[in-house]
Design a protein around this motif. Structure first.
Motif, PDB file in Angstrom:
ATOM      1  N   ILE A  96       0.817  -1.217   0.000  1.00 37.22           N
ATOM      2  CA  ILE A  96       0.000   0.000   0.000  1.00 37.22           C
ATOM      3  C   ILE A  96       0.850   1.265   0.000  1.00 37.22           C
ATOM      4  O   ILE A  96       0.404   2.301  -0.466  1.00 37.22           O
ATOM      5  N   LEU A  97       2.083   1.161   0.489  1.00 36.97           N
ATOM      6  CA  LEU A  97       2.953   2.337   0.555  1.00 36.97           C
ATOM      7  C   LEU A  97       3.063   3.024  -0.813  1.00 36.97           C
ATOM      8  O   LEU A  97       3.093   4.244  -0.900  1.00 36.97           O
ATOM      9  N   HIS A 104      -5.120   0.914  -3.881  1.00 30.71           N
ATOM     10  CA  HIS A 104      -4.705   1.333  -2.548  1.00 30.71           C
ATOM     11  C   HIS A 104      -5.857   1.190  -1.552  1.00 30.71           C
ATOM     12  O   HIS A 104      -5.718   0.528  -0.525  1.00 30.71           O
ATOM     13  N   ARG A 108      -5.959  -1.205   1.518  1.00 28.63           N
ATOM     14  CA  ARG A 108      -5.695  -0.518   2.791  1.00 28.63           C
ATOM     15  C   ARG A 108      -6.899  -0.570   3.743  1.00 28.63           C
ATOM     16  O   ARG A 108      -6.732  -0.790   4.942  1.00 28.63           O
ATOM     17  N   GLY A 250       7.782  -1.247   7.622  1.00 25.95           N
ATOM     18  CA  GLY A 250       7.425   0.140   7.956  1.00 25.95           C
ATOM     19  C   GLY A 250       7.462   0.421   9.440  1.00 25.95           C
ATOM     20  O   GLY A 250       7.620   1.571   9.850  1.00 25.95           O
ATOM     21  N   GLY A 251       7.288  -0.619  10.248  1.00 28.21           N
ATOM     22  CA  GLY A 251       7.035  -0.351  11.650  1.00 28.21           C
ATOM     23  C   GLY A 251       8.178  -0.556  12.615  1.00 28.21           C
ATOM     24  O   GLY A 251       8.119  -0.084  13.740  1.00 28.21           O
ATOM     25  N   THR A 254      11.325   2.500  12.506  1.00 25.29           N
ATOM     26  CA  THR A 254      10.712   3.783  12.844  1.00 25.29           C
ATOM     27  C   THR A 254      10.357   3.853  14.334  1.00 25.29           C
ATOM     28  O   THR A 254      10.628   4.851  14.989  1.00 25.29           O
ATOM     29  N   THR A 300       8.669  12.517   3.131  1.00 27.03           N
ATOM     30  CA  THR A 300       7.833  11.620   2.331  1.00 27.03           C
ATOM     31  C   THR A 300       7.646  12.290   0.973  1.00 27.03           C
ATOM     32  O   THR A 300       8.198  13.372   0.729  1.00 27.03           O
ATOM     33  N   ARG A 302       5.215  12.686  -2.968  1.00 31.73           N
ATOM     34  CA  ARG A 302       4.077  12.461  -3.838  1.00 31.73           C
ATOM     35  C   ARG A 302       4.540  12.775  -5.257  1.00 31.73           C
ATOM     36  O   ARG A 302       5.599  13.375  -5.450  1.00 31.73           O
ATOM     37  N   GLY A 354       2.988  11.792   8.099  1.00 34.67           N
ATOM     38  CA  GLY A 354       2.453  12.116   6.777  1.00 34.67           C
ATOM     39  C   GLY A 354       0.999  12.525   6.897  1.00 34.67           C
ATOM     40  O   GLY A 354       0.585  13.120   7.908  1.00 34.67           O
ATOM     41  N   GLY A 355       0.193  12.195   5.872  1.00 29.44           N
ATOM     42  CA  GLY A 355      -1.215  12.575   5.941  1.00 29.44           C
ATOM     43  C   GLY A 355      -1.988  12.082   4.736  1.00 29.44           C
ATOM     44  O   GLY A 355      -1.444  11.447   3.829  1.00 29.44           O
ATOM     45  N   HIS A 358      -2.358   8.245   2.448  1.00 25.52           N
ATOM     46  CA  HIS A 358      -1.223   7.379   2.805  1.00 25.52           C
ATOM     47  C   HIS A 358      -0.740   7.570   4.240  1.00 25.52           C
ATOM     48  O   HIS A 358       0.328   7.066   4.599  1.00 25.52           O
ATOM     49  N   CYS A 360       0.395   7.268   7.878  1.00 28.00           N
ATOM     50  CA  CYS A 360       0.960   6.048   8.468  1.00 28.00           C
ATOM     51  C   CYS A 360      -0.113   5.193   9.153  1.00 28.00           C
ATOM     52  O   CYS A 360      -0.814   5.653  10.047  1.00 28.00           O
ATOM     53  N   ILE A 361      -0.152   3.956   8.750  1.00 33.02           N
ATOM     54  CA  ILE A 361      -1.145   3.027   9.292  1.00 33.02           C
ATOM     55  C   ILE A 361      -0.746   2.573  10.706  1.00 33.02           C
ATOM     56  O   ILE A 361      -1.571   2.153  11.505  1.00 33.02           O
TER      57      ILE A 361
END
Ligand code: HEM
Length: 409
Positions: A96-97, A104, A108, A250-251, A254, A300, A302, A354-355, A358, A360-361
């Motif tokens: 999904i990133l 997506h 997601r 991702g987790g 970080t 990040t 776009r 971010g926002g 996308h 962050c989950i």
């Protein structure tokens, strides 16, 4: 244009604010300030990329769902285009990133629903795991906080949420370390081979787990996801496997860095540590302030989907837009006294996660982990201090974290 700072030269390239550059690695903030003060939008022609540093521009851009994300949409020769996987050029296997709609949202939304419900349900267990790890750390003397606490915790917790067997935990940790190397563009050929082999082993293990949970569901995220799929969830097995790996990649680093950066900030700002010890309910606010002040993910991006103006600048379709989250987080037009680390600051609406589509989950999980670590750590070690040492920051571009953090307890 506002006044130029006299403490740092204004960077002319994105590399000068990344951890590849030794000065920016040690402390990116003087350069980010110089850039933010003098240059609303930087064009780095060498990597064909725009860079935004102002809070309002960054916030508007991350939230704007008309931008796209998959690197195949970026122009040839740009830094973003280099991230296209040659074995998967159209992104069919991307997580999904890097996905765009409709794929997506299709992937997601069910993942977010199951993941958030799981985190909520498991919060007491997660806190108990954190307490156990901190209780098991050395009683006295000196130890590396990263090795004993900040590195092992996030992997252990995500393994528990996913439903990894206790007996396979060591293997799982080893494969996770392998796949996390995908974040490191400087990996050696041996590390690349380890990364590939780990990815294959994890895939095989997730396949095995998904099959097992289909037959015999348990109280874990993999069971939730295979049941959601059976209930009409429109995602394939290989998509699910890729996104489960994205949770790992991702987790881990970080959250490790959020813990490490936070403890380092407390130890170097004793009055803030005192405030937290006096009122542990400040911990949730402290997490937000650590995220604002030393964002573990510094940038990040776009991609522009049609010719348009962004941050007052005409931009063309397929041009990548990088955003310095770290620069936005210290923008004086948004934050009073932005250079002060202050855990009593009114809840800081930083952009470290971010926002938009996308965002962050893993934010709720990272917040729980860091909050509990900050609370429990200073309760167990009321006299923790920072021995003399050189703080070495990680050489991973656009990440900010400490390699080793020796503490005296
Ligand atoms: C302090 C810890 C963390 C930080 C600073 C962080 C930061 C970020 C940022 C900046 C993004 C990109 C957002 C955007 O472009 O708008 C992101 C996306 C993501 N993060 Fe995190 N993250 C953290 C923890 C986690 C955790 C614990 C997990 C999973 C367990 C996770 C999984 C993801 C995933 C899967 C995405 C992609 C979401 C999408 O594109 O739809 N992150 N994170």
């Amino acid at each position: 244009m506002s006044e130029l700072t006299d403490t740092a030269k204004v960077p002319s390239s994105i590399m000068e604010i990344s951890a590849f550059d030794p000065d920016a690695r040690d402390d990116p903030h003087p350069r980010l300030k110089a850039l933010r003060d003098s240059c609303r939008v930087l064009r780095d022609e060498a990597v064909k990329t725009w860079l935004l540093t102002h809070y309002d521009d960054v916030r508007a851009t991350v939230n704007d769902r008309t931008f796209v994300r998959h690197p195949i949409n970026a122009e040839e020769g740009s830094m973003t285009r280099m991230m296209v996987d040659p074995d998967d050029p159209d992104g069919r296997r991307s997580s999904i990133l890097f996905q765009d709609d409709p794929d997506h949202s299709r992937n997601r939304l069910p993942l977010v629903k199951a993941f958030y419900a799981r985190i909520k349900k498991m919060e007491p267990e997660i806190e108990a795991m954190i307490d156990q790890v901190i209780d098991a750390a050395p009683k006295s003397g000196r130890f590396d906080l990263m090795e004993h606490i900040a590195v092992p915790l996030p992997v252990m917790i995500i393994a528990h949420i996913l439903g990894v067997d206790e007996t396979r935990l060591d293997e799982f940790r080893d494969w996770s370390e392998g796949v996390i190397l995908s974040l490191n563009p400087l990996r050696s050929p041996e590390e690349a081979a380890y990364m590939m082999a780990s990815g294959e082993k994890l895939d095989a293990y997730f396949t095995e787990l998904m099959e097992a949970r289909r037959k015999d569901p348990r109280d874990d995220l993999i069971s939730d996801m295979v049941m959601a799929q059976a209930d009409g969830g429109a995602f394939e097995d290989d998509e699910l496997r890729t996104n489960l790996q994205a949770l790992l990649v991702g987790g881990n680093l970080t959250t490790t860095d959020l813990i490490g950066n936070g403890v380092w900030l407390f130890l170097t700002h004793p009055e803030q540590m005192q405030a937290l010890k006096a009122d542990p309910s400040l911990a949730a606010n402290a997490v937000e302030e650590v995220l604002r002040y030393e964002a573990p993910v510094q940038a990040t991006s776009r991609i522009v989907s049609e010719d348009r103006e962004v941050a007052g600048c005409p931009m063309k379709k397929s041009q990548p837009v990088f955003m310095s989250l770290a620069a936005a987080n210290r923008d004086p037009t948004k934050f009073d006294a932005p250079e002060a680390f202050d855990i009593t600051r009114k809840r800081a609406s930083h952009v470290s996660f971010g926002g938009g589509a996308h965002i962050c989950i893993g934010a709720p999980l990272a917040r729980i982990e860091a909050r509990r670590v900050y609370q429990k750590l200073f309760e167990r070690y009321p006299n923790m201090s920072l021995p003399d040492q050189e703080i070495v920051w990680r050489t991973l571009p656009f990440f900010r974290g400490i390699e080793r953090l020796e503490v005296a307890v």
